[in-house]
Scaffold this active site. Structure first.
Site, PDB file in Angstrom:
ATOM      1  N   HIS A  85      52.605  32.722  34.958  1.00  0.00           N
ATOM      2  CA  HIS A  85      51.205  32.741  35.381  1.00  0.00           C
ATOM      3  C   HIS A  85      50.339  33.298  34.255  1.00  0.00           C
ATOM      4  O   HIS A  85      50.760  34.191  33.520  1.00  0.00           O
ATOM      5  CB  HIS A  85      51.063  33.589  36.649  1.00  0.00           C
ATOM      6  CG  HIS A  85      49.742  33.417  37.321  1.00  0.00           C
ATOM      7  ND1 HIS A  85      48.599  34.013  36.856  1.00  0.00           N
ATOM      8  CD2 HIS A  85      49.379  32.685  38.411  1.00  0.00           C
ATOM      9  CE1 HIS A  85      47.577  33.662  37.639  1.00  0.00           C
ATOM     10  NE2 HIS A  85      48.033  32.856  38.588  1.00  0.00           N
ATOM     11  N   GLU A 157      46.935  25.527  35.051  1.00  0.00           N
ATOM     12  CA  GLU A 157      45.823  26.455  35.304  1.00  0.00           C
ATOM     13  C   GLU A 157      44.843  26.399  34.139  1.00  0.00           C
ATOM     14  O   GLU A 157      45.167  26.883  33.051  1.00  0.00           O
ATOM     15  CB  GLU A 157      46.296  27.908  35.338  1.00  0.00           C
ATOM     16  CG  GLU A 157      47.426  28.304  36.218  1.00  0.00           C
ATOM     17  CD  GLU A 157      47.708  29.809  36.006  1.00  0.00           C
ATOM     18  OE1 GLU A 157      47.136  30.599  36.759  1.00  0.00           O
ATOM     19  OE2 GLU A 157      48.451  30.164  35.080  1.00  0.00           O
ATOM     20  N   GLY A 163      37.902  32.192  38.331  1.00  0.00           N
ATOM     21  CA  GLY A 163      37.042  33.348  38.555  1.00  0.00           C
ATOM     22  C   GLY A 163      35.902  33.489  37.555  1.00  0.00           C
ATOM     23  O   GLY A 163      35.331  34.552  37.405  1.00  0.00           O
ATOM     24  N   SER A 203      40.691  27.408  40.792  1.00  0.00           N
ATOM     25  CA  SER A 203      39.654  27.541  41.814  1.00  0.00           C
ATOM     26  C   SER A 203      39.636  26.349  42.776  1.00  0.00           C
ATOM     27  O   SER A 203      38.588  25.752  43.013  1.00  0.00           O
ATOM     28  CB  SER A 203      38.270  27.726  41.176  1.00  0.00           C
ATOM     29  OG  SER A 203      38.286  28.831  40.304  1.00  0.00           O
ATOM     30  N   GLY A 224      44.820  30.437  44.804  1.00  0.00           N
ATOM     31  CA  GLY A 224      44.675  31.883  44.631  1.00  0.00           C
ATOM     32  C   GLY A 224      43.992  32.503  45.834  1.00  0.00           C
ATOM     33  O   GLY A 224      44.521  32.538  46.935  1.00  0.00           O
ATOM     34  N   GLY A 225      42.758  32.976  45.617  1.00  0.00           N
ATOM     35  CA  GLY A 225      42.020  33.703  46.648  1.00  0.00           C
ATOM     36  C   GLY A 225      41.894  32.961  47.967  1.00  0.00           C
ATOM     37  O   GLY A 225      41.898  33.579  49.040  1.00  0.00           O
TER      38      GLY A 225
END
Length: 241
Positions: A85, A157, A163, A203, A224-225
């Site tokens: 990652h 990624e 972010g 994202s 992710g989030g």
């Protein structure tokens, strides 16, 4: 590094219930912090949700206080591990050589590897994204036999889109995914390349998932989030329907 043990268990149970009631049209893997793994394994139906870790050690066992080995991860009931990652590479200085060792140990212990690659903003602006992702694959996974490589999932990624408020367009994402598939084909042949899942990890959310997932070479998302709330995560999963 989100959610304590109780919160993590509650999220896993909620996801399990939601996906049991409304079966997903895709594979779903949740990768939890180490301390959650064994407990979460006990509350999910692994016919519906697979379990993975976010990392493992580059050593088999021994005097490496605080490390968690691939064998330990596997023993919890996990089937996957995320390696390489961008945060591990940047903050913990994980090199291609370290990651090569981690990949070998994960595979040796029967784990499937979600292997992350991707370029920074400076590299993207210098138009070096293709050589960056190629070097990352060559440095850590292109040493594998075809048989072993079939246990690798690639996650792209764009580090510059995580972010930062900058987002890759679906076209930009598709372009590099197609390139990644082409270099897998060069190395292992077209059949292996066609069978390799290449996930998008920049994202991805319910609002942009349908457009991303419609692209020919985007086989899923590394979320992710948006995976920390059941409704948000399920919105992305439902994009496959």
């Amino acid at each position: 590094m989100n959610l304590n043990l109780q919160e993590g268990l509650n999220l896993a149970k909620e996801l399990n219930e939601a996906l049991t009631a409304d079966k997903p049209n895709c594979g779903v893997v949740i990768c939890t912090p180490f301390i959650h793994l064994a407990s979460v394994a006990g509350v999910i139906d692994q016919n519906i949700i697979w379990l993975g870790a976010e990392n493992c050690a580059d050593k088999e066992k021994g005097a490496f206080t605080g490390e968690v080995s691939a064998e330990m991860v596997k023993s919890t009931g996990a089937q996957y591990v995320i390696l390489g990652h961008s945060e591990r590479r940047e903050y913990y200085k994980e090199t291609p050589e370290i990651l090569k060792e981690k990949v070998l140990l994960a595979l040796k212990n029967g784990l499937k590897v979600i292997f992350c690659i991707g370029e920074t903003l400076a590299e993207r602006e210098a138009n070096k994204q293709n050589e960056v992702v190629k070097a990352e694959l060559e440095g850590s996974v292109f040493n594998l036999s075809e048989e072993d490589f079939r246990n690798i999932v690639i996650a792209y990624e764009p580090i510059w889109a995580i972010g930062t408020g900058k987002t890759a367009t679906a076209e930009q994402a598709e372009e590099i995914h197609a390139y990644i598939r082409s270099i897998v084909a060069e190395k292992y042949g077209q059949a292996v390349a066609d069978d390799t899942s290449i996930l998008y990890g920049g994202s991805c959310k319910a609002s942009n998932a349908p457009e991303l997932f419609a692209k020919a070479d985007i086989d899923g998302g590394l979320i992710g989030g948006a995976s920390l709330k059941c409704a948000d995560f399920k919105g992305i999963i439902d994009a496959w329907k």
